[in-house]
Write an enzyme that holds these catalytic residues in place. Structure first.
Site, short mmCIF file in Angstrom:
data_model
loop_
_atom_site.label_atom_id
_atom_site.label_comp_id
_atom_site.label_asym_id
_atom_site.label_seq_id
_atom_site.Cartn_x
_atom_site.Cartn_y
_atom_site.Cartn_z
N HIS A 38 -3.97 1.17 11.98
CA HIS A 38 -3.72 -0.08 12.71
C HIS A 38 -5.07 -0.72 13.01
O HIS A 38 -5.93 -0.10 13.63
CB HIS A 38 -2.97 0.24 14.00
CG HIS A 38 -2.65 -0.96 14.84
ND1 HIS A 38 -2.75 -2.26 14.37
CD2 HIS A 38 -2.22 -1.07 16.11
CE1 HIS A 38 -2.40 -3.10 15.32
NE2 HIS A 38 -2.08 -2.40 16.39
N HIS A 70 0.83 -1.22 0.00
CA HIS A 70 0.00 0.00 0.00
C HIS A 70 0.86 1.27 0.00
O HIS A 70 0.51 2.27 0.62
CB HIS A 70 -0.95 0.03 1.21
CG HIS A 70 -1.94 -1.08 1.23
ND1 HIS A 70 -3.21 -0.97 0.70
CD2 HIS A 70 -1.87 -2.34 1.72
CE1 HIS A 70 -3.86 -2.11 0.87
NE2 HIS A 70 -3.07 -2.96 1.48
N ASN A 123 -10.27 -2.87 2.49
CA ASN A 123 -9.94 -2.95 1.07
C ASN A 123 -11.22 -2.80 0.25
O ASN A 123 -12.32 -2.87 0.81
CB ASN A 123 -9.30 -4.31 0.74
CG ASN A 123 -7.82 -4.38 1.10
OD1 ASN A 123 -7.18 -3.35 1.28
ND2 ASN A 123 -7.30 -5.58 1.17
#
Ligand code: HDD
Length: 707
Positions: A346, A82, A155
């Site tokens: 995170h 990413h 995603n």
């Protein structure tokens, strides 16, 4: 826990703070005078300190040394995956209280606007790679809630390649550019990726998505987001409900054509980044609804797959997606590095009321994200970087470390204590995070549940849920990717894998690769798997043309009234138009009068940067367009990419000349003509409708158009 429980009155109250306002003291406006980092005025920023004008440079030059040292340290490691991304600020607002399911503070009150920062990304390529490559897109959202940070690290594909996090480094090593020659960039069309997939059957479902149009989105504003894993919501009574998170774009879900995506990678490698930036700058704020699939513990056992398996979805037809709130992105960052590059997501950043499950992929992610930020952002204080700071007060006894920004007062940095009056105290359970007390027991082992072993049913469901053109695109994508693979045995193994998904799919790919099918014939259409129509992208978006880009091809002598009527009709429906001509400057219309400003030429804004094309009337204009190869290519390419095309009067001749319109043959779907020319309102209406359908994928003869 402290034996003496703090009372509510002792606890820091929850307060609404705007993240944008909170960032304000960190924003630096340009100043009038150059200084060093120590605040000393710089008198000469052009010359190093030398012994004489032609003499050696002097080590003493602290101004040069400071400047060049800082420059030498400007780069930080890019994200291992990413790496390429872009982001924006915005807010999230819940539609109604979700108190029955969760105590998460930001999901209680429809009046509360929770600030967010979102970063979209591709996975494979490095920071400088192109936006429109075939790849999974990251869709990471940081919610600055009044009870701490919640990161939804999602995603645009609802499943993943692998079921267990220990496999992640192998997956990434296989998909990244190959280690010996660092090729290819921004592409999975190479041997090591497909070699790994060919021996990783659990990836079957994911590769169906990755080979579909989901992996070449038209815009980040037109793609879904998925939290992938099953999470838990926990309410104030401690009752847990399983949840899958979804983002639903209000503009629908749309893809590029593969040829278009590849051309764009060269013509405008920043296509998605620019698209998001411009949408926000022009006040066309992108919006998504947050969707939840909610499952009770009892219902979990009724599903014929394991909710802890990240290679499975819950079809929306079985458990509908409840739309619970809306996210709006309404502010571009001021400083790419300071915000978009330094933002640290995170999956373990959760707030009270949201909790984890035992999904082994999720569990592994819980370790990886902090670890990677320690390297990337250089130490344990990355949470103090402005973009990562919560908007609510943060206080604990963690101290020191690289890049510590706070000046702690007092001498007590431990708890419990008496010297500081026992402060800060532990939060009361109703204000702090309390882990859901799931009962766990079992032998220690490295194994996977047998409930994770069906790798093909949902891959097949995905295939069967696609419309004909979507299936065609999947076949073309497999054929392209495997065509780039040099090792024939790897190609053959993937085709064997596809045989387990669908016999026709496997046969079509094998035919394109010149391979014969071997082994067991795979499932055929008669093999019982229920399709999930919600998986198709076709028809999503409710026909809106908001922010769609339409090119108007014109030259001097154009019918200005007709051009304006179409332009106004399109813009009234929310589209954005650009006048494209053979040169810049102003257009002189057939009716004379002041020239219309030209926005671009086909060289600077080729057809791939648009969703649709209009050729207005005007004999003189036509003569100029006809004589220009770029203009002919423009309409042919738009036709090849299945885009709606409209033409009026003499403009129709341009389409005739390129073979898009043939006398005596009715025009194909998405080709709209007003032969008589003029300001035809009906044409504008039909065109708006056609653009709302996105693309006309079924154009039979598009393959005959030379690239
Ligand atoms: Fe990951 C970044 C999404 C599995 C380890 N991941 C990263 C980003 C997104 C995702 C959107 C970019 C965040 C940003 O914009 O900064 N990752 C996912 C999803 C997964 C997934 C949806 C599966 C459901 N990831 C996954 C696994 C591991 C990682 C199994 C490791 C065990 N991911 C990382 C990372 C990254 C990352 C190495 C690289 C940069 C970063 O974290 O901040 O830690």
């Amino acid at each position: 826990m402290n034996s003496s429980k703090p009372q509510d009155a002792d606890v820091t109250p929850i307060q609404a703070v705007s993240k944008v306002a909170e960032l304000e003291p960190n924003r630096e406006a340009p100043a009038a005078m150059l200084t060093t980092n120590q605040g000393v005025g710089i008198v000469d920023n052009q010359n190093t300190l030398k012994a004489g004008t032609r003499g050696p440079s002097l080590l003493e030059d602290f101004i040069y040394r400071e400047k060049i040292t800082h420059f030498d340290h400007e780069r930080i490691p890019e994200r291992v995956v990413h790496a390429r991304g872009h982001g924006a600020h915005g807010y999230f607002q819940v539609y109604e209280s979700l108190a029955p399911y969760t105590r998460a503070h930001f999901l209680q009150d429809p009046a509360v606007r929770t600030p967010v920062f979102v970063r979209f990304s591709t996975v494979q390529g490095s920071r400088g790679s192109a936006d429109t490559v075939r790849d999974v897109r990251g869709f990471a959202t940081k919610f600055y809630t009044q009870e701490g940070i919640f990161d939804l690290v999602a995603n645009n594909i609802p499943v993943f390649f692998i079921q267990d996090a220990i496999k992640f480094p192998d997956l990434v090593h296989a998909l990244k550019p190959e280690p010996h020659n660092e090729v290819p960039q921004g592409s999975t069309a190479h041997d090591t990726f497909w070699d790994y997939i060919s021996v990783t059957p659990e990836s079957a479902h994911m590769i169906m998505w990755a080979m579909s149009d989901r992996a070449i989105p038209r815009s980040n504003r037109m793609m879904e987001g998925f939290g992938v894993h099953t999470f838990r919501l926990v309410n104030a009574e401690g009752v847990s409900t399983f949840v899958k998170f979804h983002w639903k774009p209000l503009l629908g879900i749309h893809g590029l054509s593969w040829d278009e995506a590849q051309t764009l990678a060269g013509r405008d490698p920043d296509f998605h980044r620019r698209d998001l930036w411009e949408a926000i700058e022009t006040g066309n704020y992108p919006e998504w609804e947050l969707g939840l699939q909610l499952i009770t513990e009892e219902d979990m056992d009724k599903l014929d797959f394991d909710l802890l398996d990240s290679t499975k979805i819950i079809p929306e037809e079985i458990i509908p997606v409840k739309r619970v709130g809306k996210m709006v992105l309404n502010r571009n960052p001021d400083y790419f590095f300071g915000e978009t590059e330094q933002v640290a997501f995170h999956i373990g950043h959760v707030v009270p009321g949201i909790d984890f499950t035992n999904d082994p992929l999720l569990q592994g992610r819980l370790f990886s994200y902090t670890d990677t930020q320690l390297l990337r952002l250089g130490g344990p204080n990355f949470h103090q970087i402005p973009i990562n700071r919560p908007i609510n007060p943060v206080y604990n006894n963690q101290r020191d470390g690289f890049h510590q920004h706070r000046i702690y007062t007092g001498r007590v940095a431990y708890e419990p204590n008496t010297l500081a009056g026992g402060l800060p105290k532990e939060a009361p359970p109703e204000r702090g995070f309390v882990t859901y007390p799931d009962a766990e027991s079992g032998p220690k082992l490295r194994d996977r549940s047998h409930t994770f072993m069906d790798h093909y049913t949902q891959a097949r469901m995905f295939w069967l849920s696609m419309t004909q053109p979507e299936q065609d695109h999947i076949v073309e994508a497999f054929s392209f990717e495997l065509g780039r693979v040099e090792t024939v045995t790897v190609r053959a193994r993937i085709v064997t894998m596809l045989q387990q998904v669908d016999a026709t799919l496997a046969q079509r790919v094998a035919d394109n690769l010149g391979l014969a099918l071997e082994g067991q014939p795979g499932p055929t259409a008669s093999t019982e798997v229920m399709p999930s129509p919600a998986l198709s992208m076709i028809g999503t978006g409710n026909g809106t043309i908001r922010t769609r880009k339409v090119a108007i091809l014109a030259a001097d002598g154009v019918d200005v009234d007709g051009l304006k009527a179409m332009k106004e009709g399109l813009e009234a429906a929310g589209a954005l138009t650009k006048i494209i001509s053979v040169r810049l400057g102003g257009l002189v219309g057939a009716q004379g009068g002041p020239g219309l400003p030209i926005d671009a030429t086909p060289k600077t804004m080729p057809s791939v940067m648009f969703d649709a094309v209009f050729v207005p009337c005007g004999p003189d204009s036509l003569e100029v367009l006809k004589a220009n190869g770029d203009m002919l290519h423009f309409v042919m390419e738009a036709y090849k990419h299945c885009k709606p095309i409209a033409a009026a009067g003499y403009g129709v001749d341009l389409l005739r000349m390129t073979g898009i319109v043939q006398d005596g043959v009715p025009p194909q779907d998405g080709v709209l003509l007003a032969e008589k020319g003029g300001a035809d309102k009906a044409l504008a209406q039909q065109f708006v409708q056609a653009i709302g359908m996105h693309r006309f994928w079924m154009r039979a003869d598009k393959m005959q158009i030379p690239a």
